[in-house]
Design a protein around this motif. Structure first.
Motif, PDB file in Angstrom:
ATOM      1  N   THR A 161      62.613  10.017  44.540  1.00  0.00           N
ATOM      2  CA  THR A 161      61.635  10.913  43.452  1.00  0.00           C
ATOM      3  C   THR A 161      60.585  11.614  44.545  1.00  0.00           C
ATOM      4  OG1 THR A 161      60.642   9.363  42.309  1.00  0.00           O
ATOM      5  CG2 THR A 161      63.089  10.277  41.091  1.00  0.00           C
ATOM      6  N   ASP A 162      59.726  11.121  45.204  1.00  0.00           N
ATOM      7  CA  ASP A 162      58.525  11.232  46.167  1.00  0.00           C
ATOM      8  C   ASP A 162      58.552  12.213  46.752  1.00  0.00           C
ATOM      9  OD1 ASP A 162      56.863   9.737  44.744  1.00  0.00           O
ATOM     10  OD2 ASP A 162      56.757   7.855  46.345  1.00  0.00           O
ATOM     11  N   THR A 164      59.914  15.124  46.362  1.00  0.00           N
ATOM     12  CA  THR A 164      60.473  16.001  45.775  1.00  0.00           C
ATOM     13  C   THR A 164      58.703  16.922  45.979  1.00  0.00           C
ATOM     14  OG1 THR A 164      60.330  15.159  43.829  1.00  0.00           O
ATOM     15  CG2 THR A 164      61.803  16.210  44.204  1.00  0.00           C
ATOM     16  N   LYS A 165      57.437  15.652  46.381  1.00  0.00           N
ATOM     17  CA  LYS A 165      56.278  15.820  45.916  1.00  0.00           C
ATOM     18  C   LYS A 165      56.174  17.313  47.071  1.00  0.00           C
ATOM     19  CE  LYS A 165      53.973  12.124  44.733  1.00  0.00           C
ATOM     20  NZ  LYS A 165      53.856  10.636  45.400  1.00  0.00           N
ATOM     21  N   VAL A 166      57.049  16.974  48.221  1.00  0.00           N
ATOM     22  CA  VAL A 166      56.544  18.008  49.080  1.00  0.00           C
ATOM     23  C   VAL A 166      57.278  19.610  48.937  1.00  0.00           C
ATOM     24  CG1 VAL A 166      56.827  16.338  50.788  1.00  0.00           C
ATOM     25  CG2 VAL A 166      58.583  17.642  50.754  1.00  0.00           C
ATOM     26  N   ILE A 167      57.578  20.115  47.814  1.00  0.00           N
ATOM     27  CA  ILE A 167      57.847  21.266  47.706  1.00  0.00           C
ATOM     28  C   ILE A 167      56.687  21.932  47.380  1.00  0.00           C
ATOM     29  CG2 ILE A 167      60.038  22.448  46.131  1.00  0.00           C
ATOM     30  CD1 ILE A 167      61.567  20.070  46.417  1.00  0.00           C
ATOM     31  N   PRO A 168      56.823  22.958  47.733  1.00  0.00           N
ATOM     32  CA  PRO A 168      55.348  23.318  47.282  1.00  0.00           C
ATOM     33  C   PRO A 168      55.114  23.907  45.464  1.00  0.00           C
ATOM     34  CG  PRO A 168      56.146  25.240  48.748  1.00  0.00           C
ATOM     35  CD  PRO A 168      57.132  23.579  49.012  1.00  0.00           C
ATOM     36  N   MET A 174      58.205  18.973  39.322  1.00  0.00           N
ATOM     37  CA  MET A 174      59.383  19.079  39.531  1.00  0.00           C
ATOM     38  C   MET A 174      59.771  17.324  39.424  1.00  0.00           C
ATOM     39  SD  MET A 174      62.214  20.917  41.810  1.00  0.00           S
ATOM     40  CE  MET A 174      63.444  19.494  42.563  1.00  0.00           C
ATOM     41  N   ARG A 175      59.058  16.284  39.535  1.00  0.00           N
ATOM     42  CA  ARG A 175      59.437  14.939  39.834  1.00  0.00           C
ATOM     43  C   ARG A 175      58.808  14.602  38.369  1.00  0.00           C
ATOM     44  NH1 ARG A 175      55.231  11.378  40.410  1.00  0.00           N
ATOM     45  NH2 ARG A 175      55.504   9.366  41.330  1.00  0.00           N
ATOM     46  N   ILE A 184      57.382   5.526  37.475  1.00  0.00           N
ATOM     47  CA  ILE A 184      58.833   5.982  37.295  1.00  0.00           C
ATOM     48  C   ILE A 184      58.545   3.827  36.058  1.00  0.00           C
ATOM     49  CG2 ILE A 184      60.932   4.339  38.008  1.00  0.00           C
ATOM     50  CD1 ILE A 184      61.268   5.251  40.550  1.00  0.00           C
ATOM     51  N   SER A 185      59.138   4.921  35.089  1.00  0.00           N
ATOM     52  CA  SER A 185      59.028   3.855  33.986  1.00  0.00           C
ATOM     53  C   SER A 185      59.940   4.156  32.318  1.00  0.00           C
ATOM     54  CB  SER A 185      57.670   3.847  33.235  1.00  0.00           C
ATOM     55  OG  SER A 185      57.768   5.598  32.682  1.00  0.00           O
TER      56      SER A 185
END
Ligand code: HEM
Length: 360
Positions: A161-162, A164-168, A174-175, A184-185
């Motif tokens: 899931t991390d 997705t952070k790189v998508i501008p 999204m994350r 995550i919880s």
């Protein structure tokens, strides 16, 4: 006057036909043929994926009777399934092994239709719906991995899931949407569970229906460069061959599930540090492994982001093959298409094996 059995069955057939007019379908299947050539064996893998998907649905429903989608109960419910519920360990083992075999069968199916150029007109949409099915299958795998709430599944999902952070622009949002929280919880587990059992199955079923319908309407592709290969009857010849392969696959699935039962592992501890050598499921390792070889900064750009874009672009070119491969439309094989397919396989195989044999 007593009716003869022949008379009675004819009347039953005509009664059925007037209520369910399916004689056209029966007629269609009676005349359907499958081209017979040296690649015919590979036509069997789509059916193998179909069989394994059915296994997934049946075992998934059984698992749902006992699984608890909450951090306080998920791991314990998986332990219960594995240790107490009669044959629970077997059902869980079959579900996990079958998921992996299905993805493997899908890769074989996809590359075989690629090299046979079966995506050429008019089968572009068969390819497109198939590709969507592969992406959905991998999303099934990704969402299912977190459900047992183990150490491995927790940290592997975190890595996934991390990314997705790189998508501008939309990456961070999204994350957060996927996780339902900043980390995550509980809400993440609820969302992944909803995705796995309620959102993905109907979408998958629609695309599967479209894929199979188009294949029936268009028929199986003829080998490239041949106007019309000799055909074999779909019923019984092809169906019997498929049946034999299904028996072999079910046998393999049974042996793997019984002799290598799927382990439960340790319960997730979000406060602990990530254990060493953590990796996602094998069909995502090509991505995690290749990102490790890219420097943090490349020409002032974030290395990881660049890697994700490069993989995305490579995947997009592959997905769009029916639209840029103009040669196969004219009945010719071009080295560029073959070379691209081989390059994709070499990349996937090298990165996946490096992840297992030489973790960075
Ligand atoms: C769960 C997923 C899938 C199922 C159940 C499935 C099932 C099938 C079946 C039963 C066939 C006919 C027999 C055969 O060629 O194997 C077929 C054909 C085909 N599939 Fe799939 N498929 C899936 C995913 C894919 C994927 C990932 C692709 C490619 C990206 C794909 C592309 C095609 C194409 C182009 C054909 C036509 C082959 C021809 O006419 O020669 N399918 N599929």
């Amino acid at each position: 006057m007593a009716q003869s059995p022949g008379n009675r069955s004819e009347r039953l057939a005509s009664w059925l036909e007037s209520r369910a007019p399916l004689s056209g379908v029966v007629e269609f299947l009676r005349h359907k043929e499958v081209p017979w050539h040296k690649g015919t064996f590979f036509y069997l893998f789509g059916g193998v994926a179909l069989l394994l998907f059915c296994v997934q649905v049946m075992t998934g429903i059984l698992l749902m009777f006992y699984y608890v989608p909450a951090p306080e109960g998920a791991y314990e419910s998986v332990l219960l399934i594995s240790a107490k519920v009669p044959f629970g360990w077997l059902i869980r083992s079959i579900h996990s092994w079958s998921a992996n075999l299905m993805i493997l069968a899908l890769f074989i199916h996809m590359f075989s239709v690629y090299f046979m150029r079966a995506y050429r007109p008019p089968r572009e949409l068969v390819w497109v719906t198939g590709f969507v099915l592969l992406v959905l299958s991998m999303t099934f795998g990704f969402s299912g991995y977190l459900l047992p709430w183990t150490k491995l599944s927790y940290f592997a999902t975190k890595i996934g899931t991390d990314v997705t952070k790189v998508i501008p622009v939309v990456g961070e949002g999204m994350r957060n949407f996927l996780l339902g929280a900043s980390e995550i919880s509980g809400p993440t587990l609820t969302r992944f569970f909803a995705l796995h059992v309620a959102i993905l199955p109907p979408i998958f079923t629609i695309f599967l229906g479209l894929h199979l319908l188009l294949i029936q309407l268009l028929g199986m592709s003829q080998p490239l460069g041949q106007q019309k290969a000799r055909g074999i009857p779909f019923i019984p010849n092809f169906v019997l061959r498929e049946g034999i392969v299904w028996v072999v696959v079910l046998g393999l699935l049974a042996v793997l599930s019984v002799y290598l039962p799927w382990e439960v592992g340790e319960k997730a501890d979000p406060l602990a540090s990530a254990p060493a050598g953590i990796r996602p499921e094998w069909f995502f390792t090509f991505m995690s492994q290749s990102l490790k070889y890219i420097p943090a900064k490349v020409m002032g750009m974030e290395g990881e982001a660049l890697g994700v874009y490069a993989i995305g672009a490579g995947g997009l070119i592959f997905f769009l093959v029916p639209f840029w491969d103009r040669w196969s439309r004219e009945g010719r094989r071009h080295w560029l298409v073959t070379a691209y397919g081989v390059a994709v396989i070499v990349f996937l195989a090298t990165m996946t094996s490096l992840a297992y044999f030489k973790p960075y």
